[in-house]
Design a protein around this motif. Structure first.
Motif, PDB file in Angstrom:
ATOM      1  N   ASP A 196       0.922  -0.847  -0.121  1.00 22.11           N
ATOM      2  CA  ASP A 196       0.050  -0.204  -0.119  1.00 22.11           C
ATOM      3  C   ASP A 196       0.652   1.309  -0.681  1.00 22.11           C
ATOM      4  O   ASP A 196       1.912   1.144   0.511  1.00 22.11           O
ATOM      5  N   ALA A 198       1.280   4.637   2.280  1.00 24.77           N
ATOM      6  CA  ALA A 198       0.241   4.326   3.297  1.00 24.77           C
ATOM      7  C   ALA A 198       0.838   6.315   3.378  1.00 24.77           C
ATOM      8  O   ALA A 198       1.685   6.476   3.013  1.00 24.77           O
ATOM      9  N   LYS A 219      -0.075  -4.835   3.681  1.00 26.60           N
ATOM     10  CA  LYS A 219      -1.245  -4.641   4.562  1.00 26.60           C
ATOM     11  C   LYS A 219      -0.571  -5.227   6.153  1.00 26.60           C
ATOM     12  O   LYS A 219      -1.286  -4.069   6.957  1.00 26.60           O
ATOM     13  N   ASN A 220       0.659  -6.244   6.319  1.00 26.58           N
ATOM     14  CA  ASN A 220       0.160  -5.907   7.912  1.00 26.58           C
ATOM     15  C   ASN A 220       0.960  -5.135   8.100  1.00 26.58           C
ATOM     16  O   ASN A 220       0.987  -4.097   9.572  1.00 26.58           O
ATOM     17  N   HIS A 222       1.099  -1.816   7.208  1.00 23.43           N
ATOM     18  CA  HIS A 222       0.930  -0.864   7.090  1.00 23.43           C
ATOM     19  C   HIS A 222      -0.587  -0.423   8.535  1.00 23.43           C
ATOM     20  O   HIS A 222      -0.761   0.497   8.772  1.00 23.43           O
ATOM     21  N   TRP A 223      -0.580  -1.634   8.371  1.00 22.65           N
ATOM     22  CA  TRP A 223      -1.900  -1.436   9.826  1.00 22.65           C
ATOM     23  C   TRP A 223      -0.774  -1.069  10.972  1.00 22.65           C
ATOM     24  O   TRP A 223      -1.268  -0.144  12.213  1.00 22.65           O
ATOM     25  N   ASP A 226      -0.137   2.463  10.991  1.00 22.63           N
ATOM     26  CA  ASP A 226      -1.631   2.863  10.984  1.00 22.63           C
ATOM     27  C   ASP A 226      -2.020   2.729  13.040  1.00 22.63           C
ATOM     28  O   ASP A 226      -2.845   4.087  13.536  1.00 22.63           O
ATOM     29  N   HIS A 227      -0.948   1.554  13.961  1.00 22.15           N
ATOM     30  CA  HIS A 227      -1.481   1.625  15.644  1.00 22.15           C
ATOM     31  C   HIS A 227      -0.496   2.235  15.910  1.00 22.15           C
ATOM     32  O   HIS A 227      -0.314   2.086  17.443  1.00 22.15           O
TER      33      HIS A 227
END
Length: 289
Positions: A196, A198, A219-220, A222-223, A226-227
């Motif tokens: 992604d 990001a 994906k992993n 990026h999440w 973001d957290h």
């Protein structure tokens, strides 16, 4: 106009399956035809034909699992952003899908559509079909280093979706389609990848689509970014706070904490390296300092 846009993307190889998402590429192509062919003061809204074409019974919507109780009627005038959040993709009846995969049959169908709705304007549409609108948007943004927006700009959902989609595509390409954290690079036969583009500082808060506000992340990760599970320091090395999570890695894979202190991958064009100010903001927000 929607069907003409879909046919163009099939011709370009950007739609290869019987699945038509309301993508930035489709929206930008639709806008290209709208701006050239519509001679009234009506504002474009691709979500209307995208949803209501189901009434012709050859066009079907597939909803995301969490929205599976939604119906085309219920979508009404929710707008592009809402439809993209609820509808995974549209598809054609199998028989029509087969026709659309045949170049000769596609030409015949396109001529029928043009004669029915835009009689006498076939030359104009043919010239428009030679222009890849989404690539033009990407080229312009790359030349400008990205863009920032004000609240008024956000009222035009279609333009924002297109330009935000271009931002994400460009950021991924700047990082050679690799995750800056772990280096993962997987690209499908139709050009889709697992990485992604990001935002470092969230677009919803800062409306910042400059490429220095971007990172390419799988994906992993990026999440996780973001957290606040990891950050990046002023030397572009990975920062992972203590005791923020526990993990059990799969066989032969590395634990996330094993990346602590490693340098992230950077874009070859150093002018687009992630902003240190943005990375500091991210660390401060998640109390990594």
């Amino acid at each position: 106009m929607l069907l003409i846009s879909v046919i163009e993307l099939i011709d370009q190889g950007k739609i290869r399956l019987n699945q038509v998402p309301l993508s930035p590429e489709l929206i930008s192509t639709f806008l290209k035809y709208w701006r050239s062919l519509v001679r009234t003061d009506h504002r474009s809204d691709i979500s209307l034909p995208f949803v209501h074409l189901t009434g012709d019974e050859f066009w079907h919507l597939t909803f995301y699992p969490e929205s599976e109780t939604a119906t085309p009627t219920g979508l009404g005038r929710k707008g592009v952003t809402a439809v993209r959040r609820i509808v995974q993709y549209a598809s054609f009846d199998p028989e029509l899908s087969v026709i659309l995969q045949d170049p000769g049959q596609r030409v015949i169908l396109l001529r029928v559509l043009i004669d029915s709705w835009f009689s006498g304007r076939s030359n104009e549409i043919e010239q428009l079909s030679l222009i890849d609108e989404f690539e033009l948007v990407k080229t312009q943004l790359l030349r400008e280093g990205g863009a920032t927006y004000n609240v008024e700009d956000l009222k035009n959902e279609e333009n924002i979706v297109v330009r935000n989609g271009a931002f994400r595509k460009i950021v991924v390409s700047l990082y050679d389609q690799r995750c800056a954290f772990c280096g993962l690079r997987i690209i499908s036969a139709d050009g889709q990848d697992i990485v992604d583009g990001a935002h470092i500082k969230p677009f919803s808060e800062f409306r910042d689509d400059r490429f220095v506000n971007g990172l390419a992340l799988c994906k992993n990760h990026h999440w996780a970014f973001d957290h606040g599970w990891f950050g990046v320091d002023d030397d572009y090395r990975i920062v992972i706070p203590q005791e923020r999570f526990m993990e059990e890695p799969a066989v032969e894979s590395r634990e996330m904490v094993a990346f602590r202190g490693e340098a992230i991958r950077l874009p070859e064009e150093r002018e687009f390296m992630s902003s240190l100010e943005g990375l500091r903001w991210h660390r401060e927000r998640w109390r990594m300092e």
